[in-house]
Each structure stands twice: as structure tokens, then as C-alpha cells.
Design a protein around this motif. Structure first.
Motif, short mmCIF file in Angstrom:
data_model
loop_
_atom_site.label_atom_id
_atom_site.label_comp_id
_atom_site.label_asym_id
_atom_site.label_seq_id
_atom_site.Cartn_x
_atom_site.Cartn_y
_atom_site.Cartn_z
N THR A 14 5.95 51.15 5.47
CA THR A 14 5.34 50.15 6.35
C THR A 14 3.87 50.49 6.57
OG1 THR A 14 7.43 49.74 7.48
CG2 THR A 14 5.42 49.11 8.65
N GLY A 15 3.01 49.49 6.42
CA GLY A 15 1.58 49.69 6.61
C GLY A 15 0.83 49.89 5.30
N LEU A 16 1.55 50.17 4.21
CA LEU A 16 0.88 50.36 2.92
C LEU A 16 0.56 49.01 2.29
CD1 LEU A 16 0.08 52.38 0.61
CD2 LEU A 16 2.32 51.86 -0.39
N ARG A 17 -0.69 48.82 1.89
CA ARG A 17 -1.08 47.63 1.13
C ARG A 17 -1.21 48.05 -0.33
NH1 ARG A 17 -3.06 43.36 3.66
NH2 ARG A 17 -2.05 42.37 1.88
N TYR A 18 -0.67 47.24 -1.23
CA TYR A 18 -0.66 47.64 -2.63
C TYR A 18 -0.79 46.43 -3.55
CZ TYR A 18 3.99 45.72 -3.46
OH TYR A 18 5.03 44.85 -3.62
N ALA A 19 -1.07 46.70 -4.82
CA ALA A 19 -1.09 45.67 -5.86
C ALA A 19 -0.58 46.29 -7.14
CB ALA A 19 -2.50 45.12 -6.05
N VAL A 20 0.13 45.51 -7.95
CA VAL A 20 0.67 45.99 -9.23
C VAL A 20 0.22 45.07 -10.35
CG1 VAL A 20 2.76 46.42 -10.60
CG2 VAL A 20 2.71 47.03 -8.17
N LEU A 21 -0.34 45.69 -11.39
CA LEU A 21 -0.65 44.97 -12.63
C LEU A 21 0.26 45.53 -13.72
CD1 LEU A 21 -2.31 43.09 -14.46
CD2 LEU A 21 -3.96 44.96 -14.74
N GLY A 22 1.12 44.69 -14.28
CA GLY A 22 2.03 45.11 -15.33
C GLY A 22 1.47 44.80 -16.71
N GLY A 43 0.48 41.07 -11.32
CA GLY A 43 -0.08 40.54 -12.55
C GLY A 43 0.78 40.91 -13.73
N SER A 44 0.86 40.02 -14.73
CA SER A 44 1.65 40.28 -15.93
C SER A 44 0.77 40.02 -17.15
CB SER A 44 2.89 39.37 -15.98
OG SER A 44 3.75 39.64 -14.91
N PHE A 102 -4.35 38.63 -23.19
CA PHE A 102 -4.32 39.88 -22.42
C PHE A 102 -5.58 40.06 -21.60
CE2 PHE A 102 -5.00 44.42 -21.85
CZ PHE A 102 -3.76 44.84 -21.38
N GLY A 103 -6.75 40.00 -22.27
CA GLY A 103 -8.02 40.22 -21.57
C GLY A 103 -8.26 39.20 -20.48
N GLY A 104 -7.92 37.92 -20.77
CA GLY A 104 -8.14 36.86 -19.77
C GLY A 104 -7.30 37.08 -18.52
N VAL A 105 -6.04 37.48 -18.71
CA VAL A 105 -5.15 37.71 -17.57
C VAL A 105 -5.65 38.90 -16.74
CG1 VAL A 105 -2.82 38.46 -16.91
CG2 VAL A 105 -3.12 36.68 -18.64
N VAL A 106 -6.04 39.98 -17.43
CA VAL A 106 -6.54 41.17 -16.71
C VAL A 106 -7.81 40.82 -15.94
CG1 VAL A 106 -7.44 43.51 -16.96
CG2 VAL A 106 -5.47 42.79 -18.31
N ARG A 129 -24.47 37.83 -19.90
CA ARG A 129 -25.16 37.28 -18.72
C ARG A 129 -24.44 37.65 -17.42
NH1 ARG A 129 -25.74 32.30 -21.93
NH2 ARG A 129 -27.88 32.16 -22.67
N ARG A 130 -23.17 37.98 -17.53
CA ARG A 130 -22.42 38.36 -16.33
C ARG A 130 -21.39 39.41 -16.71
NH1 ARG A 130 -20.76 33.55 -18.20
NH2 ARG A 130 -18.55 33.28 -18.71
N ARG A 131 -20.88 40.11 -15.71
CA ARG A 131 -19.91 41.17 -15.95
C ARG A 131 -18.57 40.57 -16.38
NH1 ARG A 131 -19.57 46.48 -14.24
NH2 ARG A 131 -17.47 47.32 -14.39
N SER A 132 -17.99 41.13 -17.42
CA SER A 132 -16.66 40.72 -17.85
C SER A 132 -16.00 41.89 -18.54
CB SER A 132 -16.74 39.53 -18.83
OG SER A 132 -15.48 39.31 -19.44
N ARG A 133 -14.72 42.12 -18.21
CA ARG A 133 -13.99 43.23 -18.83
C ARG A 133 -13.94 43.06 -20.34
NH1 ARG A 133 -11.02 46.63 -16.48
NH2 ARG A 133 -10.91 45.33 -14.63
#
Length: 586
Positions: free
Chosen positions: A90-98, A131-132, A139-143, A270-274
Motif C-alpha cells: 500500500t502506498g507504492l506507485r508503479y508502472a510495468v512495461l512488458g 505497456g505491451s 515495438f519502437g512506437g509502442v515503447v 528535430r525532437r527527442r525520440s527513442r
């Protein structure tokens, strides 16, 4: 301008990664986190086993599965999730990218999904939807999109509004000279090499392993590489090789866009992108298209939509729009399964007016291909051998020939050349037991033999004996019995018992490895009964399922078990690490 920035908030970034993809994403998020004002820390998931409740700040997890199981750096963490009590987080904020590959439908996103569900059940609250990312999709677009959403949520919750300030020149430091020398990459490839962690490796030997003059001879090339100083490997590890696109493929792009490949350009984002290409130095268009971009990946639905947007001619816009808006299964059938690339579609729909710069934006960065190291780390720790099948087959779309980028690149490599590569550890479960008293069965076909050559040479080098049955499938004993003399010498020394099968020269009716396993079921069963282990490497579409069925058939035959019981038995062997696969979809 007013923006938001964190003021030193801790951010914990954890990864579960065997081949480095998830670890790389976690490190990238750490770099971006610093730019946003967070104080990030990056670590493997196992370092937080039963410690997640004490993690500092929000937690971001990037994880993959390995045959439906946790990666080696996440196994203890995932096992510990079963012990989480309701409310303990309880109290933990998290995110998962699969991270996963939809081609392996039975286990796609299994571990990321499990992590997400267990954390929520323990009271943790997700920052955003899991995220999946699909390695066989965009792949790159989703990430990129998931990452953008992540920073928005994190800055909304943990950031403070600040006014933008123009950065002035740094005050001159007293006593410093005019110049300062900085080490930098030697070539324009430096950024790409850094992104993938590859290093230059000299080719010591390169030759053909197969009698290609024979009508059955399908090329399999041998390469021996000198490892850079400080680089080591363990037997059965992988080598990630950064390839180059073939000249004919690059010329197709030039022809479609009317390019002068010798034109020198400078590509700036022109802009940052992974997904941005790591280039900000002058280079020719030929070099850009040869060394930096994937030209042969199957197009994604989002990419086809971009092609449709740039097509005004109704007879061509209509079919592109139909494909771009089709249901996922129809798109998979028409484009993904057919292996149609953006370039293929541009050649088919000539009226599309996509600018070349926009074409580059659609393309993923060229990525390394993974090969099992086929040498023995015990015998030759300073060199790494590869055996590479030439991939050339009728294109799945029915037009022309599909040629594997990396296998064709490695066909052109000769002794004295230098390639870019890095060593990647295999799954710990795929390493043979150190105790040679444990009986072992090896099963492979073609170049799936690679890691098993290393294992056999290990035993031959150390003088080890013990039950080691090596089932190996090839076309013909006079054509592609790879490294035959080495294996026969090792067999004569008692290090291995070779069990080859020849599709075009069957012995006792066995054309495939699964047929010989079935024929020798008594001996195979004795190995299993003695606590033996099974390792399978190679084709995951046909061979691996057939081998699984052969083992289940032996179990049914020996125990009278039902089909369901045989499936459960094999699943238990897999779960205990006694039946391990390192296979690819092909």
C-alpha cells in the motif's frame, strides 16, 4: 514557457532482461529521468526481491519472459511475489512495461502480466496501464508512446511548475587553456555501437562448412572471431552481431526515391525520440541506408496508415487505407505473415508521395542479430566461433527472394575483416550441469548444433566422460555433417555419443531427430528415469514441437499415461529446468 520538473525525487527503475533489451530501456529511462529532474537508480529485479516495499519513490519495471518464465535476473523476484500479503505494498506507485513477441502466443507477456497483477493485489497502485511492446509489431512506437505517457504522469504527480530560462554562456574559468581534448568515437558508427554495446572484433577465419557443390548443399558458414581485451564468454552464450544491409536492397531505396547514394548529408533529429537514428555527423546516403536502418522488417499498421496519408491517387489510396484500417488478424495475414516491408509497399504503390525523410522516420534503427557461440570457453576463451546458415527462400509474399540481412552480411566477411558484436549470456538454465554424472540429451538440427559443439568440446578438452547423447539432424552425411571430424574425435575419447539423422540418407528409417529418439526410446527413457536433462536448440516451428511430442509419446508408452498426463509431465520437466529449449521461429 512554463513546464514541470521533478526536484530530486527518487525513481527506481528495475529490469528483467536476458538479451539486454529491457535493461537498455531501463537505462534510457534513467537518463531521461535525470533530464526531468528525478534521481534515478537502475537495477535488476532480483536485487529488490522482498524489498519492493522499501523502494524509494515510484517504481518502473521493464520485463520480458523467457519461454514463459522469468529472465535470469528476475527469477527470485517473481518467485517472491507469491508471498506478498494483501496491503503489503500500500502506498507504492508503479508502472510495468512488458516486452515480448506475439509469435509465441502461449506465453506472450506472461511475466509482465503476472508482475502487474501481483503488485496490484498487494495494494500497489499503477501509474498508468501496463505497456505491451511486441517485437514483431511496432515495438519502437509502442515503447515511445508508453514512455511519453509515463513522463506525463510522473511529472504531473511529482513535478513542480518552473519557468523556462534561457541558458547563458558559462562563465570563463580562470587558468584554463583554450583547448580541451575529449575522447570520441572513431567513426560515424560510434553512436550506433554505443546504443547496442557492440565492439569491434577481428575475423580470424571464415570458410564454408558445407559442400555447396552438392545438390543438397545449403550454405553454412564458419567464422572465428578474436574477442577484444577484457571480453569473455561462457560456453553456450550468444554473440549479437550488427549487420549491414546488402547493396541490392539499398539500391532499391535509391531507385524508389531517386537518390544519389554518394550524396553526403547530415541527419539531425528535430525532437527527442527513442527510435531516432544515432547520427549527427556527415555521411553518404549509401552509408546511412547500409549501416543504420532496418529496410526489410514487415510494415506495421501505423506505417501503412502513413503511406495511405501520402497517397492521393484513389485507386492506390483505397487499398492502402483498407489495409491500414483492417482488423488485426486480417492485417497480420496480408502484411505481417507475408513479410511485406514499407519498401515493398512503396514499390507496389508507386503513386505514394512519401518524402524520403519521412521514410527514414518510419524505419527502426538497425539492430544486432543473435547467434549461439559454437566454441568452447574452456578450450579457447579468447576466441568465439559461429556457424551461420544462409537464409534465402522464396519471399512469403510470392514475389522474389527473401534474404536474411545478417546471414548474407556474414557471407561476405573474410579473415582480416572487423565486425561489430557483443557477447550476451544465455539463460542459466541452458548451461549443461557441471556434474558430468548427470546424464544429458542434446537435440538439434542444422546450426542449432552450435552451442552443443561448444559443450562437447568443453568435455573433450577437460577429459570428461559421462552420458551425453547428441541427436543432430542434417541433410546428408557427405554434405552437412558439421564439424564431423571434431565430433568423431570427441566420441572416440568418450566425451559424447553422436546420434545423427540424415533427411536424405535415412538409417533404419529415421529421417528426423524425433524419429531416432522414438526408435531409441528405451535408452532415452533410462536417461530420464536417472534424472537426466534435455536441451533442444534450433527450429521452433517444426522441430521443437515434434521433439516435444516424441518425448511425450515415450512417457505415454512407458507409463500408460493419457495425453493430458503426458502434457503435465513435460510441463513439470520444463518447470524444473530439466527440459530446456533455445529455439527460434525462423
Amino acid at each position: 514557457a512554463v513546464t514541470r520538473r521533478a526536484s530530486g525525487t527518487a525513481l527506481t527503475l528495475l529490469h528483467g532482461s536476458n538479451l539486454g533489451t529491457c535493461a537498455g530501456i531501463a537505462r534510457d529511462l534513467g537518463t531521461e529521468g535525470e533530464e526531468h529532474g528525478f534521481a534515478p537508480s537502475v537495477a535488476p529485479l532480483d536485487t529488490y526481491t522482498e524489498k519492493l516495499a522499501h523502494a524509494e519513490g515510484p517504481v518502473v519495471i521493464v520485463a520480458a519472459s523467457y519461454n514463459g518464465r522469468p529472465t535470469d535476473d528476475a527469477a527470485e523476484f517473481v518467485a517472491s511475489l507469491e508471498n506478498l500479503a494483501p496491503g503489503s505494498l500500500t502506498g507504492l506507485r508503479y508502472a510495468v512495461l512488458g516486452v515480448g513477441d506475439r509469435n509465441w502466443a502461449a506465453t506472450y507477456q506472461r511475466i509482465p502480466t503476472l508482475i502487474d497483477e501481483r503488485l496490484t493485489a498487494a495494494g500497489a497502485v499503477p501509474l498508468l496501464e501496463r505497456g505491451s511492446a511486441d517485437a514483431s509489431g511496432d515495438f519502437g512506437g509502442v515503447v515511445d508512446q508508453w514512455t511519453e505517457d509515463l513522463w506525463k504522469v510522473l511529472l504531473d504527480e511529482y513535478g513542480v511548475a518552473i519557468a523556462g530560462e534561457a541558458a547563458g554562456p558559462a562563465p570563463e574559468a580562470e587558468g584554463e587553456g583554450l583547448y580541451e581534448l575529449e575522447d570520441t568515437s572513431e567513426s560515424v558508427l560510434g553512436g550506433l555501437a554505443e546504443r547496442h554495446g557492440v565492439r569491434p572484433m577481428e575475423v580470424l577465419e571464415a570458410y564454408e562448412l558445407v559442400d555447396t557443390d552438392h545438390e543438397l548443399g545449403r550454405s553454412k558458414r564458419f567464422l572465428r572471431l578474436r574477442l577484444p581485451e577484457g571480453v569473455t564468454y561462457r560456453t553456450a552464450d550468444h554473440l549479437a552481431v550488427l549487420p549491414r544491409n546488402p547493396e541490392a536492397l539499398v539500391q532499391r531505396v535509391a531507385d524508389r526515391f531517386g537518390l544519389d547514394l554518394n550524396r553526403t548529408v547530415r541527419l539531425r533529429a528535430r525532437r527527442r525520440s527513442r527510435g531516432a537514428l544515432p547520427v549527427d555527423r556527415p555521411l553518404t546516403l549509401r552509408r546511412l541506408l547500409t549501416d543504420f536502418v532496418e529496410l526489410q522488417d514487415a510494415a506495421t499498421q501505423e506505417q501503412v496508415a502513413v503511406l495511405a496519408e501520402h497517397t492521393s491517387c484513389p485507386p492506390e489510396k483505397q487499398p492502402l487505407t483498407a489495409v491500414a484500417t483492417a482488423d488485426p488478424e486480417t492485417f497480420r495475414e496480408q502484411v505481417t505473415a507475408a513479410g511485406l516491408s514499407v519498401l515493398d509497399l512503396l514499390e507496389r504503390y508507386r503513386a505514394c508521395e512519401l518524402p524520403f525523410e519521412r521514410f527514414l522516420e518510419l524505419l527502426p534503427v538497425l539492430r544486432p542479430r543473435h547467434y549461439s557461440i559454437s566454441s568452447s570457453a574452456a578450450a579457447r576463451p579468447w576466441e568465439a566461433d559461429l556457424m551461420v546458415s544462409l537464409l534465402a527462400a522464396p519471399h512469403r509474399s510470392g514475389e522474389g527472394t527473401f534474404r536474411g540481412i545478417a546471414s548474407h552480411f556474414l557471407q561476405t566477411v573474410n579473415a582480416g575483416d572487423v565486425i561489430q558484436a557483443r557477447v550476451l549470456p544465455c539463460s542459466e538454465s541452458f548451461r549443461l550441469p557441471e556434474d558430468t554424472a548427470v546424464p544429458v540429451i542434446l537435440v538439434s538440427a542444422g546450426t542449432g548444433l552450435a552451442p552443443f559443439r561448444g559443450a562437447v568440446l568443453d568435455r573433450h578438452h577437460t577429459g570428461s566422460t559421462g552420458t551425453l547423447l547428441c541427436y543432430f539432424g542434417c541433410d546428408h552425411p557427405d554434405v552437412d555433417f558439421l564439424h564431423r571430424e571434431e565430433f568423431e574425435a570427441a566420441e572416440a575419447a568418450g566425451a559424447v555419443s553422436m546420434r545423427p539423422t540424415f533427411m536424405h540418407a535415412p538409417e533404419n528409417g529415421a529421417r528426423f531427430v524425433q524419429e531416432r529418439i522414438a526408435r531409441e526410446s528405451e535408452e532415452v527413457w533410462a536417461v530420464l528415469e536417472a534424472g537426466g536433462r534435455v536441451y533442444v536448440c534450433g527450429d521452433g516451428r517444426r522441430m521443437a514441437p515434434a521433439v516435444r511430442e516424441a518425448f511425450m509419446a515415450i512417457y505415454r508408452e512407458r507409463t500408460g499415461a493419457s495425453d493430458e498426463q503426458a502434457v503435465a509431465w513435460l510441463a513439470a520437466l520444463v518447470g524444473s529446468g530439466r527440459y530446456v529449449e533455445d529455439v527460434w521461429a525462423g
